[in-house]
Design a protein around this motif. Structure first.
Motif, PDB file in Angstrom:
ATOM      1  N   ILE A  98       0.858   0.798  -6.800  1.00 50.92           N
ATOM      2  CA  ILE A  98       1.543   1.649  -8.240  1.00 50.92           C
ATOM      3  C   ILE A  98       2.039   0.775  -9.424  1.00 50.92           C
ATOM      4  O   ILE A  98       2.953   0.799  -8.547  1.00 50.92           O
ATOM      5  N   GLU A  99       1.495   1.156  -9.492  1.00 51.12           N
ATOM      6  CA  GLU A  99       2.197   0.644 -11.288  1.00 51.12           C
ATOM      7  C   GLU A  99       3.359   1.622 -12.377  1.00 51.12           C
ATOM      8  O   GLU A  99       1.502   1.864 -13.588  1.00 51.12           O
ATOM      9  N   GLY A 100       3.928   1.601 -12.631  1.00 48.49           N
ATOM     10  CA  GLY A 100       4.076   2.569 -13.640  1.00 48.49           C
ATOM     11  C   GLY A 100       3.327   4.385 -13.494  1.00 48.49           C
ATOM     12  O   GLY A 100       4.137   4.808 -12.245  1.00 48.49           O
ATOM     13  N   ASN A 101       2.943   4.497 -14.236  1.00 48.98           N
ATOM     14  CA  ASN A 101       2.102   5.787 -14.097  1.00 48.98           C
ATOM     15  C   ASN A 101       0.547   5.187 -13.744  1.00 48.98           C
ATOM     16  O   ASN A 101      -0.599   6.608 -13.551  1.00 48.98           O
ATOM     17  N   THR A 102       0.242   4.703 -12.929  1.00 47.80           N
ATOM     18  CA  THR A 102      -0.961   4.013 -12.528  1.00 47.80           C
ATOM     19  C   THR A 102      -1.558   4.087 -11.339  1.00 47.80           C
ATOM     20  O   THR A 102      -0.229   3.011 -10.411  1.00 47.80           O
ATOM     21  N   ILE A 103      -2.095   4.308 -10.384  1.00 49.22           N
ATOM     22  CA  ILE A 103      -2.532   4.057  -9.282  1.00 49.22           C
ATOM     23  C   ILE A 103      -3.964   3.535  -9.112  1.00 49.22           C
ATOM     24  O   ILE A 103      -4.893   4.402  -9.018  1.00 49.22           O
ATOM     25  N   LYS A 104      -3.430   2.477  -8.118  1.00 49.47           N
ATOM     26  CA  LYS A 104      -4.879   1.085  -8.652  1.00 49.47           C
ATOM     27  C   LYS A 104      -5.152   1.732  -6.993  1.00 49.47           C
ATOM     28  O   LYS A 104      -5.030   0.975  -6.185  1.00 49.47           O
ATOM     29  N   VAL A 153      -7.305  11.273 -12.639  1.00 48.95           N
ATOM     30  CA  VAL A 153      -5.387  11.534 -12.408  1.00 48.95           C
ATOM     31  C   VAL A 153      -5.633  12.058 -11.181  1.00 48.95           C
ATOM     32  O   VAL A 153      -6.721  12.808 -10.861  1.00 48.95           O
ATOM     33  N   LEU A 154      -4.741  12.230 -10.848  1.00 46.78           N
ATOM     34  CA  LEU A 154      -4.132  12.561  -9.182  1.00 46.78           C
ATOM     35  C   LEU A 154      -3.082  13.296  -9.641  1.00 46.78           C
ATOM     36  O   LEU A 154      -2.049  12.538 -10.270  1.00 46.78           O
ATOM     37  N   ASN A 155      -2.999  14.578 -10.048  1.00 49.99           N
ATOM     38  CA  ASN A 155      -2.292  15.604 -10.134  1.00 49.99           C
ATOM     39  C   ASN A 155      -0.922  15.644  -8.886  1.00 49.99           C
ATOM     40  O   ASN A 155      -1.736  16.785  -8.001  1.00 49.99           O
ATOM     41  N   VAL A 156       0.263  14.940  -8.311  1.00 50.29           N
ATOM     42  CA  VAL A 156       1.072  15.515  -7.554  1.00 50.29           C
ATOM     43  C   VAL A 156       1.399  16.303  -7.409  1.00 50.29           C
ATOM     44  O   VAL A 156       3.195  16.556  -9.007  1.00 50.29           O
ATOM     45  N   HIS A 157       1.933  17.659  -7.457  1.00 46.93           N
ATOM     46  CA  HIS A 157       2.496  19.034  -7.049  1.00 46.93           C
ATOM     47  C   HIS A 157       4.119  19.136  -6.843  1.00 46.93           C
ATOM     48  O   HIS A 157       4.835  19.146  -8.000  1.00 46.93           O
ATOM     49  N   SER A 158       4.210  18.219  -6.149  1.00 45.87           N
ATOM     50  CA  SER A 158       5.573  17.449  -5.477  1.00 45.87           C
ATOM     51  C   SER A 158       6.327  16.917  -6.807  1.00 45.87           C
ATOM     52  O   SER A 158       7.551  17.708  -7.482  1.00 45.87           O
ATOM     53  N   GLU A 159       5.762  16.264  -7.486  1.00 46.71           N
ATOM     54  CA  GLU A 159       6.299  15.489  -8.826  1.00 46.71           C
ATOM     55  C   GLU A 159       6.350  15.680 -10.195  1.00 46.71           C
ATOM     56  O   GLU A 159       6.785  15.699 -10.843  1.00 46.71           O
ATOM     57  N   ALA A 205       0.771  -1.649   0.136  1.00 50.71           N
ATOM     58  CA  ALA A 205      -0.042   0.204  -0.391  1.00 50.71           C
ATOM     59  C   ALA A 205       1.336   1.424  -0.259  1.00 50.71           C
ATOM     60  O   ALA A 205       1.936   1.664   1.033  1.00 50.71           O
ATOM     61  N   GLN A 206       1.146   1.795  -0.771  1.00 55.17           N
ATOM     62  CA  GLN A 206       1.521   3.021  -1.385  1.00 55.17           C
ATOM     63  C   GLN A 206       0.170   4.457  -1.141  1.00 55.17           C
ATOM     64  O   GLN A 206      -0.723   4.098  -2.006  1.00 55.17           O
ATOM     65  N   GLU A 207       1.106   5.307  -0.767  1.00 56.36           N
ATOM     66  CA  GLU A 207       0.321   6.765  -1.198  1.00 56.36           C
ATOM     67  C   GLU A 207       0.962   7.856  -1.807  1.00 56.36           C
ATOM     68  O   GLU A 207       2.275   8.195  -2.010  1.00 56.36           O
ATOM     69  N   LYS A 208      -0.697   8.720  -2.136  1.00 56.40           N
ATOM     70  CA  LYS A 208      -0.086   9.724  -3.226  1.00 56.40           C
ATOM     71  C   LYS A 208      -1.243  10.915  -2.976  1.00 56.40           C
ATOM     72  O   LYS A 208      -2.201  10.429  -2.755  1.00 56.40           O
ATOM     73  N   GLU A 209      -0.672  11.967  -2.745  1.00 55.19           N
ATOM     74  CA  GLU A 209      -2.294  13.218  -2.249  1.00 55.19           C
ATOM     75  C   GLU A 209      -1.740  13.845  -3.086  1.00 55.19           C
ATOM     76  O   GLU A 209       0.010  14.065  -3.928  1.00 55.19           O
ATOM     77  N   GLY A 210      -2.592  14.717  -4.014  1.00 62.36           N
ATOM     78  CA  GLY A 210      -2.591  16.037  -4.848  1.00 62.36           C
ATOM     79  C   GLY A 210      -3.992  15.921  -5.604  1.00 62.36           C
ATOM     80  O   GLY A 210      -4.970  16.088  -4.501  1.00 62.36           O
ATOM     81  N   PHE A 211      -4.358  16.608  -6.236  1.00 59.24           N
ATOM     82  CA  PHE A 211      -5.382  17.258  -6.655  1.00 59.24           C
ATOM     83  C   PHE A 211      -6.306  16.207  -7.449  1.00 59.24           C
ATOM     84  O   PHE A 211      -5.528  15.930  -8.453  1.00 59.24           O
ATOM     85  N   LYS A 235     -10.813  18.521  -6.310  1.00 56.85           N
ATOM     86  CA  LYS A 235     -10.187  19.309  -4.659  1.00 56.85           C
ATOM     87  C   LYS A 235      -8.690  18.512  -4.231  1.00 56.85           C
ATOM     88  O   LYS A 235      -8.181  18.212  -5.244  1.00 56.85           O
ATOM     89  N   ASN A 236      -7.940  19.032  -3.564  1.00 56.12           N
ATOM     90  CA  ASN A 236      -6.789  19.010  -3.316  1.00 56.12           C
ATOM     91  C   ASN A 236      -6.961  18.660  -2.289  1.00 56.12           C
ATOM     92  O   ASN A 236      -7.118  18.385  -1.786  1.00 56.12           O
ATOM     93  N   GLU A 237      -5.514  18.541  -1.963  1.00 54.51           N
ATOM     94  CA  GLU A 237      -5.258  17.885  -0.646  1.00 54.51           C
ATOM     95  C   GLU A 237      -5.793  15.874  -0.439  1.00 54.51           C
ATOM     96  O   GLU A 237      -5.609  15.792   0.699  1.00 54.51           O
ATOM     97  N   VAL A 238      -6.321  15.705  -2.057  1.00 56.43           N
ATOM     98  CA  VAL A 238      -6.692  13.985  -1.908  1.00 56.43           C
ATOM     99  C   VAL A 238      -5.481  12.999  -1.621  1.00 56.43           C
ATOM    100  O   VAL A 238      -4.415  13.164  -2.644  1.00 56.43           O
ATOM    101  N   THR A 239      -5.947  12.305  -0.342  1.00 53.27           N
ATOM    102  CA  THR A 239      -4.512  10.834  -0.820  1.00 53.27           C
ATOM    103  C   THR A 239      -5.227   9.380  -1.306  1.00 53.27           C
ATOM    104  O   THR A 239      -5.808   9.086  -0.869  1.00 53.27           O
ATOM    105  N   LEU A 240      -4.703   9.131  -2.401  1.00 55.30           N
ATOM    106  CA  LEU A 240      -4.543   7.657  -2.791  1.00 55.30           C
ATOM    107  C   LEU A 240      -4.181   6.859  -1.907  1.00 55.30           C
ATOM    108  O   LEU A 240      -3.447   7.218  -2.244  1.00 55.30           O
ATOM    109  N   ILE A 241      -5.348   5.813  -1.829  1.00 57.16           N
ATOM    110  CA  ILE A 241      -3.939   4.786  -0.981  1.00 57.16           C
ATOM    111  C   ILE A 241      -3.936   3.106  -2.048  1.00 57.16           C
ATOM    112  O   ILE A 241      -5.818   2.868  -2.476  1.00 57.16           O
ATOM    113  N   GLY A 242      -3.478   2.486  -2.156  1.00 58.25           N
ATOM    114  CA  GLY A 242      -3.088   1.391  -3.485  1.00 58.25           C
ATOM    115  C   GLY A 242      -1.507   1.877  -4.335  1.00 58.25           C
ATOM    116  O   GLY A 242      -1.010   1.303  -3.312  1.00 58.25           O
TER     117      GLY A 242
END
Length: 136
Positions: free
Chosen positions: A111-117, A72-78, A23-29, A102-109
């Motif tokens: 990550i394979e390449g450029n896709t978050i499951k 899509v989840l736009n990750v500002h830091s990346e 389980a990995q997390e990414k936060e963004g818009f 909305k901003n600051e949405v955290t997706l948990i799942g």
């Protein structure tokens, strides 16, 4: 004895690596691909969710509430976005109500390449009430 310790250490390392990748997390818009490609974040229209692009309601002959957009989840830091695939356990209505555009949405799942499951998500907290908001 040395062999047992080495085997236990190796098993522990493998277990730790498998749990870290689970389980990995990414936060963004969170928005639609159409809006992210055009840099429309705060100005992204809701119609892009239902038919995939702005102004599409003019092309439709019937009213439609099926979701046809790619999220899509736009990750500002990346400085990039990840395509989003929601698992069956996630209610799309809940995503649309609490997290889309909305901003600051955290997706948990996973990550394979450029896709978050996505297996779970955390929506941003609701905005705080402002003293001046009702005064103006």
């Amino acid at each position: 004895m040395f062999m047992k310790k080495t085997l236990l250490l190796l098993a522990g390392v493998l277990l730790t690596l498998s749990l870290a990748q689970a389980a990995q997390e990414k936060e963004g818009f969170l928005t639609t691909k159409w809006c992210a490609d055009r840099g429309l974040f705060a100005d992204c229209r809701m119609e892009t969710i239902f038919c995939g692009y702005e102004g599409c309601y003019k092309d439709q002959k019937e009213f439609n509430t099926n979701v046809n957009a790619t999220f899509v989840l736009n990750v500002h830091s990346e400085g990039k976005y990840y395509l989003v695939e929601f698992s069956e356990g996630i209610e799309l209505g809940e995503i649309l109500e609490k997290a889309i555009n909305k901003n600051e949405v955290t997706l948990i799942g996973e990550i394979e390449g450029n896709t978050i499951k996505v297996e779970d998500f955390e929506a941003p907290p609701p905005p705080k009430k402002s003293f001046f908001k009702g005064c103006l």
